[in-house]
Scaffold this motif. Sequence first.
Motif: not given
Length: 303
Positions: A14-17, A175-179, A187-191, A213-219
Amino acid sequence: MTQTAQVELTDARRAYRLLAAWWEGNARDLPWRFGRTTPWGILVSEVMSQQTQMSRVVPYWVEWMRAWPTPEALAAASGAEVITAWGRLGYPRRALRLQACAKTVVEEYGGKLPQDYETLLTLPGVGDYTASAVVSFAYGKRIAVIDTNIRRVLGRVFAGKESRGGAASADERTLAQRALPEDDAESVVWNQSVMELGATVCAAKSPACEECPLNGICAFLAAGRPGLGERRTRPRQRFKGTDRQVRGLILAALRELPPGGSLPISRLDSLWPDQAQLGACLASLDEDGLVEIHQGGSVSLPE
Ligand code: SF4
């Protein structure tokens, strides 16, 4: 990795999208992005951006790549030209290391920047971050890129806590590997987008959570932003009066000289009142290869 972080990693897709959509509309139009330069140009941008804000880097990068678009061109430049072009970007040893890197690429790899992480790491001035950034941003291959911005964003979003300063911890690397998305292009867009979010929205001291954009899922946000900025807040580094300032003054005076010119060392005396500090700084610049002191008592930028 904590149980909490594992559970929250189920939000990675979800975070990626969310981030990919945000990247589409918000990525800064930097001249080395969006396929407009070579892998070498990307490496140059990464070296220039270490310890220097990207917005400051742009005019230097443009001019540098115009003068020396390839490793061959940079390898053939004089030390004086390279140090002069580095201008006020700061930490000018980076300029000489970049040129040393260009020479190695020419001499050992036929002028073509290597593509794999391990070989990139052997190049002068290239560390873990720069090697990963080149693999991801220049060659489009899947690799976790870990810098302070990425560590801060991932730590906040998935683990709900601030990243510590210093070197990346084992947990942060995991964490960086798993996400990281499995697909190369994703992966490039993510980084790029996680790093950009950290640079422009999820700032260390005052993150703009309301527009994130991540404020709905940010712990971290959900937990009330505990200890916001505490661990990353360092006293602003003093510049005035430091050796960095004095070294900068000496280099600035030498950059003013015509090509091949030199100055009697005594002409530097007026640059700084503390003559002992001035002398020590001149000696350290000489040790770093940033100036040449000649017999007869003159000084110049290196050949
Ligand atoms: S919601 Fe706030 S703390 Fe969380 S990632 Fe976005 S800007 Fe950072």
